[in-house]
Design a protein around this motif. Structure first.
Motif, PDB file in Angstrom:
ATOM      1  N   ILE A  91      -6.722  38.978  -3.231  1.00 20.45           N
ATOM      2  CA  ILE A  91      -7.184  38.422  -4.504  1.00 20.45           C
ATOM      3  C   ILE A  91      -8.486  39.103  -4.935  1.00 20.45           C
ATOM      4  O   ILE A  91      -9.336  39.417  -4.113  1.00 20.45           O
ATOM      5  N   ASN A  92      -8.611  39.356  -6.238  1.00 21.87           N
ATOM      6  CA  ASN A  92      -9.813  39.963  -6.803  1.00 21.87           C
ATOM      7  C   ASN A  92      -9.936  39.498  -8.252  1.00 21.87           C
ATOM      8  O   ASN A  92      -9.353  40.080  -9.148  1.00 21.87           O
ATOM      9  N   LYS A  93     -10.696  38.438  -8.473  1.00 27.79           N
ATOM     10  CA  LYS A  93     -10.836  37.882  -9.823  1.00 27.79           C
ATOM     11  C   LYS A  93     -11.988  38.511 -10.606  1.00 27.79           C
ATOM     12  O   LYS A  93     -12.219  38.165 -11.742  1.00 27.79           O
ATOM     13  N   GLU A  94     -12.707  39.451  -9.999  1.00 25.92           N
ATOM     14  CA  GLU A  94     -13.826  40.103 -10.681  1.00 25.92           C
ATOM     15  C   GLU A  94     -13.347  41.080 -11.750  1.00 25.92           C
ATOM     16  O   GLU A  94     -14.037  41.325 -12.726  1.00 25.92           O
ATOM     17  N   ASP A 122      -4.732  39.280 -11.051  1.00 26.08           N
ATOM     18  CA  ASP A 122      -5.783  38.760 -10.177  1.00 26.08           C
ATOM     19  C   ASP A 122      -5.782  39.375  -8.786  1.00 26.08           C
ATOM     20  O   ASP A 122      -6.510  38.916  -7.912  1.00 26.08           O
ATOM     21  N   TYR A 123      -4.991  40.406  -8.558  1.00 23.64           N
ATOM     22  CA  TYR A 123      -4.861  40.954  -7.213  1.00 23.64           C
ATOM     23  C   TYR A 123      -5.064  42.459  -7.172  1.00 23.64           C
ATOM     24  O   TYR A 123      -4.841  43.159  -8.143  1.00 23.64           O
TER      25      TYR A 123
END
Length: 114
Positions: free
Chosen positions: A34-37, A78-79
């Motif tokens: 996951i990477n919401k940045e 988001d990934y």
């Protein structure tokens, strides 16, 4: 593939491998973290020397990127994803490579199951 969709730094790739989940078949391994940045999905591709000579590895990388670009609008933003090609992948033609990779994408939840 545009720069905004790529992961290039080895520290970011290591993060995806350590923190993420993985799924595999006999031709590919995919890690998902996951990477919401960042507002779009990112992809890293690795094809090792065991796969073959440089032109064979580059062909496999092109296949993976093209298949991913075809599904870019379906991928969850988001990934981050990291795709590793295994040794037997060089014998696959484009259609079989696409089938195997899409099945794994569905298994890990990268694209919706149809």
């Amino acid at each position: 593939m545009q720069k905004k969709y790529r992961i290039k730094k080895s520290t970011e790739i290591e993060k995806v491998m350590k923190r993420g989940r993985s799924r595999a078949n006999s031709y590919f391994i995919i890690y998902k973290c996951i990477n919401k940045e960042i507002a779009n999905p990112r992809l890293a591709v690795s094809v090792g020397k065991k796969v073959g000579k440089a032109f064979e590895r580059n062909k496999v990388k092109r296949y993976i990127r093209n298949i991913t670009i075809e599904h870019l609008n379906e991928i969850n933003p988001d990934y981050d994803y990291f795709v590793i090609a295994r040794k037997g992948v060089k014998e696959l033609d484009y259609a079989e490579c696409k089938y195997q990779l899409e099945q794994l994408y569905k298994k890990i939840g990268m694209i919706p199951k149809s």
